[in-house]
Write a protein that holds these residues in place. Structure first.
Motif, PDB file in Angstrom:
ATOM      1  N   THR A 164       0.839  -1.204   0.000  1.00 38.15           N
ATOM      2  CA  THR A 164       0.000   0.000   0.000  1.00 38.15           C
ATOM      3  C   THR A 164       0.869   1.247   0.000  1.00 38.15           C
ATOM      4  O   THR A 164       0.609   2.207  -0.748  1.00 38.15           O
ATOM      5  N   MET A 165       1.917   1.256   0.806  1.00 38.27           N
ATOM      6  CA  MET A 165       2.801   2.428   0.849  1.00 38.27           C
ATOM      7  C   MET A 165       3.609   2.566  -0.434  1.00 38.27           C
ATOM      8  O   MET A 165       3.899   3.678  -0.874  1.00 38.27           O
ATOM      9  N   ARG A 166       3.948   1.439  -1.060  1.00 40.87           N
ATOM     10  CA  ARG A 166       4.609   1.529  -2.365  1.00 40.87           C
ATOM     11  C   ARG A 166       3.665   2.118  -3.404  1.00 40.87           C
ATOM     12  O   ARG A 166       4.081   2.910  -4.258  1.00 40.87           O
ATOM     13  N   PHE A 167       2.407   1.715  -3.353  1.00 37.11           N
ATOM     14  CA  PHE A 167       1.407   2.287  -4.256  1.00 37.11           C
ATOM     15  C   PHE A 167       1.307   3.795  -4.057  1.00 37.11           C
ATOM     16  O   PHE A 167       1.316   4.570  -5.018  1.00 37.11           O
ATOM     17  N   LEU A 168       1.235   4.230  -2.803  1.00 32.37           N
ATOM     18  CA  LEU A 168       1.136   5.655  -2.504  1.00 32.37           C
ATOM     19  C   LEU A 168       2.381   6.397  -2.982  1.00 32.37           C
ATOM     20  O   LEU A 168       2.283   7.491  -3.562  1.00 32.37           O
ATOM     21  N   ALA A 169       3.550   5.814  -2.754  1.00 35.17           N
ATOM     22  CA  ALA A 169       4.791   6.441  -3.213  1.00 35.17           C
ATOM     23  C   ALA A 169       4.787   6.606  -4.732  1.00 35.17           C
ATOM     24  O   ALA A 169       5.276   7.607  -5.265  1.00 35.17           O
ATOM     25  N   ASN A 170       4.209   5.636  -5.422  1.00 36.52           N
ATOM     26  CA  ASN A 170       4.192   5.679  -6.887  1.00 36.52           C
ATOM     27  C   ASN A 170       3.270   6.747  -7.452  1.00 36.52           C
ATOM     28  O   ASN A 170       3.328   7.039  -8.650  1.00 36.52           O
ATOM     29  N   LEU A 171       2.416   7.338  -6.623  1.00 30.64           N
ATOM     30  CA  LEU A 171       1.513   8.376  -7.098  1.00 30.64           C
ATOM     31  C   LEU A 171       2.198   9.742  -7.215  1.00 30.64           C
ATOM     32  O   LEU A 171       1.689  10.634  -7.891  1.00 30.64           O
ATOM     33  N   PHE A 172       3.355   9.912  -6.598  1.00 31.18           N
ATOM     34  CA  PHE A 172       3.957  11.243  -6.513  1.00 31.18           C
ATOM     35  C   PHE A 172       4.487  11.821  -7.824  1.00 31.18           C
ATOM     36  O   PHE A 172       4.373  13.028  -8.044  1.00 31.18           O
ATOM     37  N   PRO A 173       5.083  11.036  -8.724  1.00 31.05           N
ATOM     38  CA  PRO A 173       5.630  11.668  -9.931  1.00 31.05           C
ATOM     39  C   PRO A 173       4.588  12.340 -10.819  1.00 31.05           C
ATOM     40  O   PRO A 173       4.921  13.274 -11.542  1.00 31.05           O
ATOM     41  N   SER A 174       3.351  11.875 -10.795  1.00 28.79           N
ATOM     42  CA  SER A 174       2.296  12.497 -11.587  1.00 28.79           C
ATOM     43  C   SER A 174       1.713  13.691 -10.839  1.00 28.79           C
ATOM     44  O   SER A 174       1.346  13.577  -9.667  1.00 28.79           O
ATOM     45  N   VAL A 175       1.635  14.831 -11.494  1.00 26.10           N
ATOM     46  CA  VAL A 175       1.106  16.040 -10.851  1.00 26.10           C
ATOM     47  C   VAL A 175      -0.316  15.800 -10.351  1.00 26.10           C
ATOM     48  O   VAL A 175      -0.664  16.168  -9.228  1.00 26.10           O
ATOM     49  N   GLN A 176      -1.153  15.160 -11.189  1.00 27.92           N
ATOM     50  CA  GLN A 176      -2.550  14.959 -10.817  1.00 27.92           C
ATOM     51  C   GLN A 176      -2.694  14.002  -9.639  1.00 27.92           C
ATOM     52  O   GLN A 176      -3.449  14.261  -8.698  1.00 27.92           O
ATOM     53  N   SER A 177      -1.961  12.890  -9.665  1.00 30.64           N
ATOM     54  CA  SER A 177      -2.092  11.934  -8.567  1.00 30.64           C
ATOM     55  C   SER A 177      -1.422  12.451  -7.300  1.00 30.64           C
ATOM     56  O   SER A 177      -1.836  12.132  -6.187  1.00 30.64           O
ATOM     57  N   ARG A 178      -0.399  13.286  -7.459  1.00 31.22           N
ATOM     58  CA  ARG A 178       0.220  13.918  -6.290  1.00 31.22           C
ATOM     59  C   ARG A 178      -0.791  14.842  -5.612  1.00 31.22           C
ATOM     60  O   ARG A 178      -0.857  14.915  -4.381  1.00 31.22           O
ATOM     61  N   HIS A 179      -1.601  15.508  -6.413  1.00 32.83           N
ATOM     62  CA  HIS A 179      -2.662  16.349  -5.857  1.00 32.83           C
ATOM     63  C   HIS A 179      -3.639  15.504  -5.047  1.00 32.83           C
ATOM     64  O   HIS A 179      -4.120  15.937  -3.993  1.00 32.83           O
ATOM     65  N   LEU A 180      -3.919  14.295  -5.520  1.00 33.01           N
ATOM     66  CA  LEU A 180      -4.820  13.397  -4.792  1.00 33.01           C
ATOM     67  C   LEU A 180      -4.243  13.052  -3.420  1.00 33.01           C
ATOM     68  O   LEU A 180      -4.965  13.025  -2.417  1.00 33.01           O
ATOM     69  N   ILE A 181      -2.938  12.800  -3.382  1.00 29.80           N
ATOM     70  CA  ILE A 181      -2.279  12.499  -2.108  1.00 29.80           C
ATOM     71  C   ILE A 181      -2.441  13.662  -1.139  1.00 29.80           C
ATOM     72  O   ILE A 181      -2.782  13.474   0.038  1.00 29.80           O
ATOM     73  N   TYR A 182      -2.194  14.871  -1.599  1.00 33.56           N
ATOM     74  CA  TYR A 182      -2.279  16.022  -0.704  1.00 33.56           C
ATOM     75  C   TYR A 182      -3.714  16.346  -0.327  1.00 33.56           C
ATOM     76  O   TYR A 182      -3.979  16.823   0.779  1.00 33.56           O
ATOM     77  N   LYS A 183      -4.654  16.052  -1.232  1.00 32.14           N
ATOM     78  CA  LYS A 183      -6.065  16.243  -0.919  1.00 32.14           C
ATOM     79  C   LYS A 183      -6.469  15.376   0.259  1.00 32.14           C
ATOM     80  O   LYS A 183      -7.276  15.772   1.107  1.00 32.14           O
TER      81      LYS A 183
END
Length: 285
Positions: free
Chosen positions: A144-163
Motif C-alpha cells: 500500500t505504501m509503495r502504491f502511494l509512493a508511486n503516485l507522486f511523480p504524476s502532478v494529478q495523482s500527487r494532488h490526490l495524495i495532498y487532498k
C-alpha cells in the motif's frame, strides 16, 4: 540507499539557504517502486481468482494484468474499472497480489487517471488505503505504501495524495514499528516523497506538516537499520529545507538532538554518518 524495486524520479528543484551545503540534503527526486516480478503476481492473481466467490472473468483478468504490466504494447480492456473494484473485494488473506497489481498501476496512464478523476477512483483509493493500517499484515502495508509512493511523480495523482493528506498520514502512523525491513523502507520512501515537493507541501496546513514531522522524528528515534536511517535523515532534512519554520518544533524536541549525537557516535564511517552530520548542521548549527 533504496529498497528493492525503488528508483528515483525527478521533482521540482528546491531552493535553500546558501549557508547550508550537503551532498544528500535536500532530496530532489521521488522514490518510485514500479519494478518487480509481474509474472509471479499474475500467477497468484489467477490462483486466487479460482478460489473466491464471484471471480473476475479470466479473459478480462488476463487483459487487465497484461495492460497494466505492459502499457506500451497493451490497451486496457472494457470494464476494467469494475474488474479492479472486484479484485479489491477479495478476502484479506488474498490481497497481496491485488495490491501488487495496483503498485504497477503507475505504469499505465489510463488506469492511473481512473484513480485520479472520478468517484470510482476515489472508492478505489479509499479501499487501497484501508490496507495500510495497523491491523493489516506487513506485506499488505508495504505494498500500500509503495502504491502511494508511486503516485507522486504524476502532478494529478500527487494532488490526490495532498487532498487526502490527513487521512494518509493517519493511516500510516506507527509504520516505523513494522517488523519487515522492506516494509519500513517503503514507509521511509513514502515519507521522503512527502518531503520532496516543497512547493506543494507549503500549501498544506501547518498542523499536517507537524504531523508529518512527528512521524519522521518518531521513526528516526526507533530505527536501527543504517540504510533506513539514511532515508529518514534525508527526509527530515528535506522537510526542514522546504519549510525552515519547522525547525522550531525540532528544537523543542531534546530527544532528537540526543539521537543525532548518539548516531554520530555509533554509525560507521560512510554516507549515512555524513548525512546525519549534515542534518545536525542544518538543525542545530
Amino acid at each position: 540507499p533504496l529498497g528493492t524495486g525503488g528508483y528515483h524520479g525527478k521533482a521540482k528543484k528546491q531552493t535553500y539557504s546558501p549557508q547550508f551545503s550537503s551532498q544528500f540534503i535536500p532530496l530532489r527526486e521521488y522514490v518510485v517502486f514500479d519494478s518487480g516480478k509481474p509474472n509471479e503476481m499474475k500467477k497468484k492473481l489467477f490462483e486466487f481468482n479460482n478460489q473466491v466467490d464471484g471471480p473476475v472473468d479470466e479473459n478480462l483478468l488476463e487483459q487487465l494484468t497484461e495492460a497494466i504490466c505492459n502499457p506500451t504494447t497493451h490497451s486496457l480492456p472494457p470494464n476494467y474499472s469494475q474488474a479492479l473494484l472486484s479484485l479489491l473485494s477479495w478476502p484479506s488473506d488474498k490481497m497481496v497480489p491485488v495490491l501488487d497489481l495496483f503498485r504497477f498501476i503507475v505504469r499505465h496512464k489510463d488506469a492511473l487517471n481512473l484513480i485520479i478523476d472520478n468517484e470510482e477512483g476515489n472508492l478505489l483509493f479509499s479501499q487501497i488505503l484501508s490496507f495500510s493500517g495497523k491491523n493489516n499484515t506487513d506485506p499488505q502495508r508495504m505494498l500500500t505504501m509503495r502504491f502511494l509512493a508511486n503516485l507522486f511523480p504524476s502532478v494529478q495523482s500527487r494532488h490526490l495524495i495532498y487532498k487526502h493528506m490527513a487521512i494518509v498520514l493517519s493511516s500510516i502512523e506507527g509504520s516505523n514499528l513494522l517488523n519487515s525491513s522492506p516494509a519500513r523502507v517503503a514507509f521511509a520512501s513514502l515519507l521522503q516523497n512527502f518531503c520532496v515537493e516543497s512547493t506543494i507541501l507549503q500549501k498544506a496546513p501547518f498542523d499536517l506538516k507537524v504531523t508529518l514531522l512527528q512521524q519522521i522524528i518518531t521513526f528516526l528515534l526507533s530505527e536501527k537499520d543504517e540504510s533506513i536511517i539514511f532515508q529518514i535523515s534525508v527526509a527530515l532534512g528535506t522537510l526542514i529545507v522546504g519549510d525552515p519554520s519547522l525547525k522550531e518544533v525540532i528544537v523543542a524536541e531534546s530527544s532528537i538532538k540526543e539521537r543525532i549525537l548518539n548516531l554520530l557516535q555509533i554509525l560507521p564511517e560512510g554516507n549515512t554518518k555524513k548525512c546525519v552530520s549534515d542534518l545536525r548542521q542544518l538543525l542545530f548549527a
